[in-house]
Scaffold this motif. Structure first.
Motif, PDB file in Angstrom:
ATOM      1  N   ARG A  41       0.844  -1.206   0.000  1.00  0.00           N
ATOM      2  CA  ARG A  41       0.000   0.000   0.000  1.00  0.00           C
ATOM      3  C   ARG A  41       0.880   1.257   0.000  1.00  0.00           C
ATOM      4  NH1 ARG A  41      -2.759  -3.610  -0.936  1.00  0.00           N
ATOM      5  NH2 ARG A  41      -4.792  -4.160  -0.057  1.00  0.00           N
ATOM      6  N   ALA A  42       1.952   1.230   0.789  1.00  0.00           N
ATOM      7  CA  ALA A  42       2.857   2.388   0.858  1.00  0.00           C
ATOM      8  C   ALA A  42       3.481   2.653  -0.514  1.00  0.00           C
ATOM      9  CB  ALA A  42       3.948   2.141   1.895  1.00  0.00           C
ATOM     10  N   LEU A  43       3.859   1.572  -1.185  1.00  0.00           N
ATOM     11  CA  LEU A  43       4.474   1.690  -2.512  1.00  0.00           C
ATOM     12  C   LEU A  43       3.459   2.237  -3.518  1.00  0.00           C
ATOM     13  CD1 LEU A  43       6.931   0.985  -4.358  1.00  0.00           C
ATOM     14  CD2 LEU A  43       5.928  -1.280  -4.644  1.00  0.00           C
ATOM     15  N   GLU A  44       2.273   1.635  -3.525  1.00  0.00           N
ATOM     16  CA  GLU A  44       1.265   2.034  -4.519  1.00  0.00           C
ATOM     17  C   GLU A  44       0.770   3.468  -4.304  1.00  0.00           C
ATOM     18  OE1 GLU A  44      -0.526  -2.463  -5.307  1.00  0.00           O
ATOM     19  OE2 GLU A  44      -1.619  -1.102  -3.988  1.00  0.00           O
ATOM     20  N   ARG A  45       0.736   3.901  -3.055  1.00  0.00           N
ATOM     21  CA  ARG A  45       0.238   5.258  -2.799  1.00  0.00           C
ATOM     22  C   ARG A  45       1.376   6.272  -2.715  1.00  0.00           C
ATOM     23  NH1 ARG A  45      -5.265   5.274   0.680  1.00  0.00           N
ATOM     24  NH2 ARG A  45      -5.944   3.132   0.382  1.00  0.00           N
ATOM     25  N   GLY A  46       2.616   5.797  -2.918  1.00  0.00           N
ATOM     26  CA  GLY A  46       3.768   6.715  -2.890  1.00  0.00           C
ATOM     27  C   GLY A  46       3.979   7.350  -1.526  1.00  0.00           C
ATOM     28  N   MET A  47       3.718   6.563  -0.453  1.00  0.00           N
ATOM     29  CA  MET A  47       3.790   7.136   0.902  1.00  0.00           C
ATOM     30  C   MET A  47       4.913   6.556   1.752  1.00  0.00           C
ATOM     31  SD  MET A  47      -0.271   7.287   1.839  1.00  0.00           S
ATOM     32  CE  MET A  47      -0.018   7.700   3.570  1.00  0.00           C
ATOM     33  N   GLY A  48       5.858   5.826   1.138  1.00  0.00           N
ATOM     34  CA  GLY A  48       6.858   5.072   1.884  1.00  0.00           C
ATOM     35  C   GLY A  48       7.475   5.783   3.079  1.00  0.00           C
ATOM     36  N   GLN A  49       7.966   6.995   2.876  1.00  0.00           N
ATOM     37  CA  GLN A  49       8.656   7.708   3.950  1.00  0.00           C
ATOM     38  C   GLN A  49       7.715   8.126   5.079  1.00  0.00           C
ATOM     39  OE1 GLN A  49      12.157   8.707   4.548  1.00  0.00           O
ATOM     40  NE2 GLN A  49      12.083   6.765   3.456  1.00  0.00           N
ATOM     41  N   ARG A  50       6.418   8.050   4.832  1.00  0.00           N
ATOM     42  CA  ARG A  50       5.438   8.450   5.857  1.00  0.00           C
ATOM     43  C   ARG A  50       4.873   7.246   6.609  1.00  0.00           C
ATOM     44  NH1 ARG A  50       3.651  13.541   5.399  1.00  0.00           N
ATOM     45  NH2 ARG A  50       1.490  13.168   5.979  1.00  0.00           N
ATOM     46  N   VAL A  51       5.428   6.058   6.306  1.00  0.00           N
ATOM     47  CA  VAL A  51       4.857   4.821   6.848  1.00  0.00           C
ATOM     48  C   VAL A  51       5.884   4.034   7.673  1.00  0.00           C
ATOM     49  CG1 VAL A  51       3.858   2.582   6.191  1.00  0.00           C
ATOM     50  CG2 VAL A  51       3.218   4.662   4.934  1.00  0.00           C
ATOM     51  N   THR A  52       5.434   3.502   8.812  1.00  0.00           N
ATOM     52  CA  THR A  52       6.298   2.716   9.692  1.00  0.00           C
ATOM     53  C   THR A  52       5.633   1.395  10.048  1.00  0.00           C
ATOM     54  OG1 THR A  52       7.238   4.713  10.669  1.00  0.00           O
ATOM     55  CG2 THR A  52       7.454   2.698  11.951  1.00  0.00           C
ATOM     56  N   ALA A  53       6.435   0.332  10.037  1.00  0.00           N
ATOM     57  CA  ALA A  53       5.990  -0.975  10.523  1.00  0.00           C
ATOM     58  C   ALA A  53       6.654  -1.215  11.875  1.00  0.00           C
ATOM     59  CB  ALA A  53       6.388  -2.066   9.541  1.00  0.00           C
ATOM     60  N   SER A  54       5.838  -1.299  12.928  1.00  0.00           N
ATOM     61  CA  SER A  54       6.380  -1.525  14.270  1.00  0.00           C
ATOM     62  C   SER A  54       6.335  -3.014  14.621  1.00  0.00           C
ATOM     63  CB  SER A  54       5.570  -0.743  15.308  1.00  0.00           C
ATOM     64  OG  SER A  54       5.958   0.610  15.325  1.00  0.00           O
ATOM     65  N   HIS A  55       7.317  -3.453  15.339  1.00  0.00           N
ATOM     66  CA  HIS A  55       7.463  -4.826  15.856  1.00  0.00           C
ATOM     67  C   HIS A  55       7.883  -5.841  14.777  1.00  0.00           C
ATOM     68  CE1 HIS A  55       6.204  -4.002  19.954  1.00  0.00           C
ATOM     69  NE2 HIS A  55       5.179  -3.348  19.501  1.00  0.00           N
ATOM     70  N   ALA A  68       9.561  -0.200  -1.325  1.00  0.00           N
ATOM     71  CA  ALA A  68       8.515   0.541  -0.608  1.00  0.00           C
ATOM     72  C   ALA A  68       9.113   1.667   0.235  1.00  0.00           C
ATOM     73  CB  ALA A  68       7.717  -0.403   0.273  1.00  0.00           C
ATOM     74  N   ASP A  69      10.351   1.468   0.735  1.00  0.00           N
ATOM     75  CA  ASP A  69      11.073   2.510   1.458  1.00  0.00           C
ATOM     76  C   ASP A  69      10.358   2.947   2.743  1.00  0.00           C
ATOM     77  OD1 ASP A  69      13.329   4.049   1.681  1.00  0.00           O
ATOM     78  OD2 ASP A  69      12.530   5.751   0.548  1.00  0.00           O
ATOM     79  N   ILE A  70       9.766   1.989   3.454  1.00  0.00           N
ATOM     80  CA  ILE A  70       9.104   2.292   4.733  1.00  0.00           C
ATOM     81  C   ILE A  70      10.114   2.142   5.876  1.00  0.00           C
ATOM     82  CG2 ILE A  70       6.834   1.564   3.896  1.00  0.00           C
ATOM     83  CD1 ILE A  70       7.153  -1.043   5.473  1.00  0.00           C
ATOM     84  N   HIS A  71       9.734   2.596   7.059  1.00  0.00           N
ATOM     85  CA  HIS A  71      10.597   2.519   8.244  1.00  0.00           C
ATOM     86  C   HIS A  71      10.183   1.324   9.119  1.00  0.00           C
ATOM     87  CE1 HIS A  71      11.646   6.633   7.168  1.00  0.00           C
ATOM     88  NE2 HIS A  71      10.364   6.910   7.158  1.00  0.00           N
ATOM     89  N   PHE A  72      11.141   0.829   9.901  1.00  0.00           N
ATOM     90  CA  PHE A  72      10.872  -0.275  10.830  1.00  0.00           C
ATOM     91  C   PHE A  72      11.280   0.117  12.247  1.00  0.00           C
ATOM     92  CE2 PHE A  72      10.621  -2.381   6.875  1.00  0.00           C
ATOM     93  CZ  PHE A  72       9.767  -3.452   7.078  1.00  0.00           C
ATOM     94  N   ILE A  73      10.490  -0.370  13.205  1.00  0.00           N
ATOM     95  CA  ILE A  73      10.860  -0.168  14.616  1.00  0.00           C
ATOM     96  C   ILE A  73      10.806  -1.515  15.331  1.00  0.00           C
ATOM     97  CG2 ILE A  73      10.318   0.982  16.798  1.00  0.00           C
ATOM     98  CD1 ILE A  73       8.829   3.131  15.208  1.00  0.00           C
ATOM     99  N   ALA A  74      11.911  -1.880  15.962  1.00  0.00           N
ATOM    100  CA  ALA A  74      11.938  -3.068  16.829  1.00  0.00           C
ATOM    101  C   ALA A  74      11.969  -2.591  18.275  1.00  0.00           C
ATOM    102  CB  ALA A  74      13.169  -3.904  16.521  1.00  0.00           C
TER     103      ALA A  74
END
Ligand SMILES: [Zn+2]
Length: 447
Positions: A231-245, A267-273
């Protein structure tokens, strides 16, 4: 012209000693140490390391300091944690939330955390905790920077027949900065996928960031991160999106993980562990071998994907420990993620500073550079590696040019040995130099 000078400091990531001039709450000048005479106030830096403040990218402030109320989580499991929280939740009031969060914030500030992204449970028809945290966010603005995630702890579609969606949107109208979701907790996979879509729709409608509790389970079939990334890739929102855990990633087979990483790079999204919590809550259904349940932090980092680290909890039903130290978080990640190589360990420090700042999208106002807010810490450490090994206190914490906290360093003294006196903790290579007269190079290959 500067009103205040911080004299003779080293700056993380730069060579040399510097004086930092502060004016109007911003860094006005950075000059080589000792090349100016100053008027105005001078803070003696004594060769300490200046670094930007810690950034806490994932914490649940609404539940902090509730451990043991009304009962302790004796099994230490996620499920008993949920049970204990449901017993505590009816006692939430504005005053209760404000008092606890204020206390935890003091702990965090004293240790140099000045940027925080907090999740707040919005599956509560009264939105009591959210309202209290919105109030607090304004109260501390200018000192501590708080982002609030509207987090539907009990699901968007699974909570009271879909009422989670209405409450989530109400939270955004009231001023939450980030939209959350918890797809793996929804009753069905279909609800999970729909909840991610709803999350993106709201983020676009209200122009907010996205941070999803994603695949926080040992189930190798939990694959919502691929939906989130798509979804982040298709909507061009990668830098605004984070996957936690994303702890399920620790259980994925390598063939699937290989395919997934191709998508994640695009997709260029962020991750948080959240290493303190992930290592204690995951793997609970395993006997032996027992999984670590930690997402692939080292591999994400190696793949050039932005990954950072948070607390998740401080003294609440899910985790009865914690002091608010981001170095404790990084230290645990280094161990659990087996990132004990020199560059790997130093990357763990970036994951509670620069990389977290990137996740929060605050890079324009973060870092020790002319023109940015004068928010920094002075610590007694040689470099990032030494900082992680010894975890020294932030001797001085400055936010927007104001000194907001100070800690006196501990002095230990030994009377027994021939070297009667104060005991140091030693920089790396000290013994080698002492015994051989040769310096140890950081890049020297090890056998
Ligand atoms: Zn969380």
């Amino acid at each position: 012209m500067s009103d205040v000078w911080i004299s003779d400091v080293r700056i993380m990531g730069r060579e040399g000693n510097f004086d930092i001039g502060v004016q109007g709450g911003h860094i006005a000048e950075i000059v080589t140490a000792g090349t100016r005479t100053y008027s105005g106030q001078v803070i003696e830096g004594r060769g300490l390391l200046a670094m930007p403040p810690f950034v806490e990218p994932h914490i649940h402030l609404d539940s902090v300091l509730t451990a043991g109320q009304p009962r302790w989580n004796e099994s230490g499991t996620l499920f008993e944690g949920i049970q204990r929280w449901s017993e505590r939740k009816p006692y939430l009031t504005r005053e209760d939330v404000l008092t606890r969060v204020d206390e935890a914030l003091q702990w965090m500030m004293a240790q140099g955390t000045l940027h925080i992204r907090t999740h707040v449970d919005v599956t509560d028809p009264t939105l009591t905790a959210l309202q209290a945290l919105l109030e607090l966010r304004e109260k501390v603005r200018g000192v501590v920077d708080i982002q609030i995630v509207a987090f539907p702890q009990e699901g968007i579609y699974s909570y009271q027949n879909g009422r989670g969606l209405e409450l989530l949107e109400e939270a955004l109208r009231l001023g939450a900065d980030v939209v959350g979701a918890i797809p793996h907790y929804e009753y069905t996979r279909e609800y999970g996928v729909r909840s991610i879509d709803a999350c993106f729709d709201l983020a676009e409608k209200y122009d907010r960031l996205v941070d999803v509790h994603c695949d926080e389970i040992d189930d190798e079939q939990s694959r919502f991160v691929e939906v989130l990334a798509t979804r982040a890739l298709e909507r061009g929102m990668g830098q605004r999106v984070t996957a936690s855990h994303t702890t399920a990633m620790g259980s994925y087979n390598d063939a699937y993980a290989y395919k997934l990483f191709g998508l994640l790079r695009k997709a260029d999204i962020h991750f948080i562990a959240n290493p303190l919590i992930n290592i204690t809550l995951q793997g609970r259904f395993d006997s032996y071998p027992k999984r670590r349940g930690f997402t692939r932090v080292k591999e994400l980092w190696q793949a050039g994907i932005n990954v950072c680290l948070g607390h998740d909890d401080i003294m609440d039903p899910w985790y009865s420990f914690g002091t608010g130290s981001m170095l404790q978080v990084a230290h645990m990640a280094m161990h659990v993620g087996q990132m004990t190589g020199r560059q790997e360990a130093m990357a763990c420090v970036d994951m509670v500073t620069y990389r977290s700042a990137k996740t929060l999208q605050i890079e324009d106002r973060y870092g020790i550079e002319v023109g940015k807010p004068a928010s920094l810490l002075l610590v007694d450490a040689d470099d990032k590696w030494d900082l992680l090994r010894r975890m020294p206190p932030a001797e001085l914490v400055m936010s927007h040019g104001m000194v907001v906290a100070k800690t006196d360093p501990v002095k230990r003294r030994v009377y027994w040995t021939s070297r009667d006196g104060v005991v140091g903790e030693g920089g790396y290579g000290v013994d080698f130099r002492m015994h051989t007269g040769s310096p140890v190079s950081a890049s020297e290959p090890r056998v």
